[in-house]
Design an enzyme around this catalytic site. Structure first.
Site, mmCIF file in Angstrom:
data_model
loop_
_atom_site.group_PDB
_atom_site.id
_atom_site.type_symbol
_atom_site.label_atom_id
_atom_site.label_comp_id
_atom_site.label_asym_id
_atom_site.label_seq_id
_atom_site.Cartn_x
_atom_site.Cartn_y
_atom_site.Cartn_z
ATOM 1 N N CYS A 91 -18.993 39.992 -0.254
ATOM 2 C CA CYS A 91 -17.921 39.940 0.745
ATOM 3 C C CYS A 91 -16.616 40.563 0.266
ATOM 4 O O CYS A 91 -15.915 41.210 1.038
ATOM 5 C CB CYS A 91 -17.689 38.500 1.188
ATOM 6 S SG CYS A 91 -17.138 37.389 -0.120
ATOM 7 N N CYS A 121 -20.799 31.145 -4.209
ATOM 8 C CA CYS A 121 -19.957 30.952 -3.032
ATOM 9 C C CYS A 121 -20.492 29.808 -2.174
ATOM 10 O O CYS A 121 -19.732 28.994 -1.644
ATOM 11 C CB CYS A 121 -19.880 32.238 -2.215
ATOM 12 S SG CYS A 121 -18.887 32.089 -0.707
#
Length: 357
Positions: free
Chosen positions: A197, A101
């Site tokens: 997340c 990410c």
């Protein structure tokens, strides 16, 4: 004084990025905030958690009197991060999407977006530092060693690091919260986000079942004795002891995962902290160095976040590495990252491909 140089801060709605924005404005930068929506996640009440975080960003930016933008990177995240995450789990490995990410979204998609808005630099609330040298820009551990996040930035390039600022990297977490409280920021005492997340607060197995069909199979000892049934190899990682559902069978000691047989769908376990949990070396692929490639030989490395630096000997061959441990290491896991250090400097890292016992 930066004399109004434009910097865009990646703001998550947390205290670290909020204080980062304040510190940059205080230094004289022309600061704007950007909230990145990377995943459409809802909490247990059906509320979109991204909407709540965006509201926190809005409140902070109004408090600091800086503009903010809201950008949607859901497609980029799915294509560059989440699809890789699923592919690795299907192969029985344990990936680390947070590292990807950073390299693909926060320091690539977000960086590209910010440069188009006229920014010279981007900034985040990561607990790391940088140092300009004749060899380039070094990535260094954060001052607060309990919060250091250099492990997660190991796959960044020199171009990405050279355009990034990390305002809280010299601070301790307690100092960051103190600043936020002094400014009466609404996020001053907000709980830190944890975990992946896109999973949020849901049970990991429940989440994964929605994307990959579960394939139950046998749990066996290394001498091929069946001791239970697993829910699917993707749900287990090397060294795991909880959630096996075996109970106190055998000697009554705890059971640990030591291997997976994808072909025959078997999960192998041992009872007690046996030598089978400890490896002597690893092979890594996709090696990335942030500045220049170090010489072969003695270095330090981590094989998981928060692990103390370990003594190793490394041999590098292009994008591959052979890493031998000075002391045997527990539960080194394919799919995770090995990250190399020279003192305070994070040299880079790569994906653990194989483990030698």
């Amino acid at each position: 004084m930066p004399s109004g140089e434009k910097v865009i801060v990646g703001m998550s709605g947390g205290v670290d990025s909020s204080v980062a924005a304040y510190l940059l404005k205080k230094e004289g930068y022309d600061v704007a905030g950007v909230f990145m929506k990377n995943w459409d996640e809802k909490d247990e009440f059906g509320e979109c958690t991204a909407a709540a975080d965006l509201e926190d960003v809005r409140n902070v930016c109004e408090n600091l009197d800086i503009p903010y933008y809201n950008v949607n990177f859901e497609k980029e995240y799915y294509d560059r991060v989440f699809s890789y995450f699923l592919k690795e789990y299907k192969k029985g490995r344990t990936p680390n999407p947070d590292v990807l990410c950073n390299s693909e979204i926060k320091f690539k998609a977000f960086l590209d977006y910010s440069l188009k808005l006229g920014a010279k630099m981007i900034a985040t609330g990561h607990y790391v530092r940088t140092e300009k040298t004749c060899d380039g820009v070094y990535l260094k551990k954060g001052t607060d060693k309990s919060k250091d996040q250099s492990y997660f930035l190991c796959m960044l390039s020199q171009g990405q690091i050279s355009k990034a600022l990390f305002p809280v990297g010299d601070l301790k977490k307690s100092e960051v919260r103190k600043i936020a409280n002094e400014l009466s920021l609404s996020v001053a005492n907000k709980k830190d986000s944890t975990g992946i997340c896109f999973i949020g607060e849901r049970r990991f197995r429940d989440f994964l079942k929605t994307f990959i069909p579960a394939m139950p199979g046998d749990i066996k000892t290394l001498d091929n004795k069946k001791v239970g049934t697993h829910e699917g190899l993707m749900y287990y990682t090397l060294g795991q002891r909880r959630g096996l559902g075996i109970g106190g069978a055998g000697t009554g000691e705890r059971w640990f995962v030591v291997d997976k047989d994808l072909k025959n769908n078997i999960l192998y376990v041992i009872q007690g902290e046996g030598k089978e949990l400890y490896s002597k070396a690893l092979k890594a692929t996709d090696i990335n160095f942030i500045t220049k490639k170090p010489n072969d030989g003695k270095l330090k490395a981590k094989f998981r976040y928060r692990q103390p630096d370990q003594d190793i000997t490394a041999e590098f061959d292009g994008e591959k590495a052979y890493v031998k441990f000075k002391e045997r290491q527990r539960a080194v896991t394919p799919g995770q990252y090995v990250v190399f250090y020279d003192g305070e400097i994070c040299l880079g890292g790569g994906i653990i491909d194989e483990v030698e016992f």
